[in-house]
Design a protein around this motif. Sequence first.
Motif, short mmCIF file in Angstrom:
data_model
loop_
_atom_site.label_atom_id
_atom_site.label_comp_id
_atom_site.label_asym_id
_atom_site.label_seq_id
_atom_site.Cartn_x
_atom_site.Cartn_y
_atom_site.Cartn_z
N ARG A 31 14.31 -5.68 -0.59
CA ARG A 31 13.53 -6.85 -0.99
C ARG A 31 12.08 -6.78 -0.49
NH1 ARG A 31 16.66 -10.32 -3.68
NH2 ARG A 31 18.92 -10.05 -3.49
N ASP A 32 11.66 -7.71 0.38
CA ASP A 32 10.26 -7.72 0.82
C ASP A 32 9.88 -6.48 1.62
OD1 ASP A 32 9.92 -10.15 -0.38
OD2 ASP A 32 10.11 -11.34 1.46
N GLU A 33 10.87 -5.75 2.09
CA GLU A 33 10.62 -4.53 2.86
C GLU A 33 10.83 -3.28 2.00
OE1 GLU A 33 9.31 -4.59 5.81
OE2 GLU A 33 9.38 -6.79 5.81
N VAL A 34 10.60 -3.42 0.69
CA VAL A 34 10.92 -2.34 -0.23
C VAL A 34 10.14 -1.06 0.08
CG1 VAL A 34 9.19 -2.96 -1.98
CG2 VAL A 34 11.31 -1.83 -2.68
N ARG A 35 8.98 -1.17 0.71
CA ARG A 35 8.22 0.03 1.04
C ARG A 35 8.89 0.84 2.16
NH1 ARG A 35 1.83 -0.77 1.06
NH2 ARG A 35 2.01 1.50 0.95
N CYS A 36 9.92 0.28 2.77
CA CYS A 36 10.70 1.02 3.77
C CYS A 36 11.87 1.78 3.15
CB CYS A 36 11.24 0.07 4.83
SG CYS A 36 9.98 -0.81 5.77
N ARG A 90 9.49 13.81 -3.49
CA ARG A 90 8.53 13.08 -4.32
C ARG A 90 8.51 11.63 -3.87
NH1 ARG A 90 8.18 9.86 -8.87
NH2 ARG A 90 6.49 10.32 -10.33
N THR A 91 7.35 11.15 -3.45
CA THR A 91 7.29 9.84 -2.83
C THR A 91 5.98 9.11 -3.13
OG1 THR A 91 7.36 8.66 -0.71
CG2 THR A 91 6.40 10.86 -0.69
N HIS A 92 6.07 7.77 -3.16
CA HIS A 92 4.89 6.92 -3.23
C HIS A 92 4.34 6.64 -1.83
CE1 HIS A 92 7.45 6.05 -6.74
NE2 HIS A 92 6.34 5.82 -7.41
N GLU A 93 5.11 6.98 -0.81
CA GLU A 93 4.80 6.61 0.57
C GLU A 93 4.63 7.86 1.43
OE1 GLU A 93 4.22 3.61 1.51
OE2 GLU A 93 5.03 2.38 -0.11
N VAL A 94 3.61 8.63 1.14
CA VAL A 94 3.42 9.92 1.80
C VAL A 94 3.37 9.82 3.33
CG1 VAL A 94 1.81 11.85 2.11
CG2 VAL A 94 2.41 11.07 -0.19
N PRO A 95 2.54 8.99 3.93
CA PRO A 95 2.48 8.99 5.40
C PRO A 95 3.80 8.58 6.05
CG PRO A 95 1.18 7.18 4.52
CD PRO A 95 1.55 8.05 3.36
N ARG A 96 4.53 7.68 5.42
CA ARG A 96 5.82 7.27 5.97
C ARG A 96 6.83 8.41 5.91
NH1 ARG A 96 3.75 2.37 3.79
NH2 ARG A 96 4.08 0.58 5.18
N ILE A 97 6.84 9.14 4.79
CA ILE A 97 7.79 10.25 4.64
C ILE A 97 7.42 11.39 5.58
CG2 ILE A 97 8.79 11.92 3.04
CD1 ILE A 97 9.46 8.80 2.70
N LYS A 98 6.13 11.67 5.72
CA LYS A 98 5.70 12.70 6.67
C LYS A 98 6.15 12.33 8.07
CE LYS A 98 3.21 15.78 6.52
NZ LYS A 98 3.49 17.24 6.52
N ALA A 99 6.04 11.06 8.44
CA ALA A 99 6.46 10.63 9.77
C ALA A 99 7.96 10.82 9.96
CB ALA A 99 6.08 9.17 9.99
N VAL A 100 8.74 10.51 8.93
CA VAL A 100 10.19 10.70 9.01
C VAL A 100 10.52 12.18 9.22
CG1 VAL A 100 12.32 10.66 7.65
CG2 VAL A 100 10.83 8.65 7.70
N LEU A 101 9.94 13.03 8.40
CA LEU A 101 10.25 14.47 8.49
C LEU A 101 9.78 15.06 9.82
CD1 LEU A 101 9.37 15.57 4.84
CD2 LEU A 101 11.62 15.01 5.80
N ASP A 102 8.61 14.66 10.28
CA ASP A 102 8.11 15.16 11.57
C ASP A 102 9.00 14.71 12.71
OD1 ASP A 102 6.04 16.40 10.28
OD2 ASP A 102 4.55 14.88 10.77
N THR A 103 9.48 13.48 12.64
CA THR A 103 10.36 12.96 13.70
C THR A 103 11.70 13.68 13.70
OG1 THR A 103 9.32 10.77 13.51
CG2 THR A 103 11.43 10.89 14.66
#
Length: 295
Positions: free
Chosen positions: A255-260, A278-291
């Motif tokens: 819902r309101d947190e759809v960008r997560c 393939r993502t609309h949220e590049v910095p978030r996905i990069k952070a996930v993969l790096d972590t």
Amino acid sequence: MLTLEHLSGLLEKNRPAVSARVREFSIGGKKFKFNSQPAVMGVVNLSADSWYRESVCLTEESAVRRGKILTAQGADIIDIGAESTLAHAARVEDAAQKSRLIPVIKRLRAEKILVSVETYSPAVTRACLEAGANVLNLTGITASKEIFKVVAAHDAAVVICFVPGKNVREVGDYDLSADPVPMLSEFFSRQIEIAQRNGVERIFIDPGLGFYYRNLQDGAVRVRHQMNIFLNTFRLRALGFPICHALPHAFEFFRDEVRCAEPFFAVLAALGKTDLFRTHEVPRIKAVLDTMKAF
């Protein structure tokens, strides 16, 4: 609930596939090492009908700016499209698609940014590859033989999407009655053979989780299916080619947190050994993969 027991059972049942390695290749002079380093594809949508508002760019300037920002944030490839895949979205004629896409392609390539174009049109494919696009994100099968010849002639790569129908705007229902991997493997084996016979060697395969299927409108059914495909991705890597996944949204749950949502699905996709996110949220996905790499 997804549990460790489920993950353990999946691993034990398919252990030989875990060690599968995929083909590595260069695109536009950039070497991709998929077996050790997944890549990220950022999204720029040139259609006002696209659902993910943050990705929509209605002018050439805004599209180029977003492409440059996504690249600075860590995207390896920028995927652009001029027609939404939503069922209610208006069809966009080839001429209109080309008028939107070509100026953006030329300007991004002038910045040495790798560009992918999402289309199922032979005419749009040819025009965009002639303008300098590096990758075709192919969302249809009707003219695949003709399109593969164009891809090969321009020394481009292709993302072959699973499309149970003529194209992404005319997909049928997704078969949920059994293990989906054999069905996907059969489809991709056939399309890979056609692509290679027509001179294409740099190939990604995409199970098409971001498309509109009428029998996946129930949120729980759709998300369960998506999670299942992500976790089983390593089995598709046995075909020998890198796997591309479009990360979904699960609006009914986030819902309101759809960008997560995309970062959540990225965890499952990474566990399944996805090669291109393939993502609309590049910095978030990069952070996930790096972590995840820090473990």
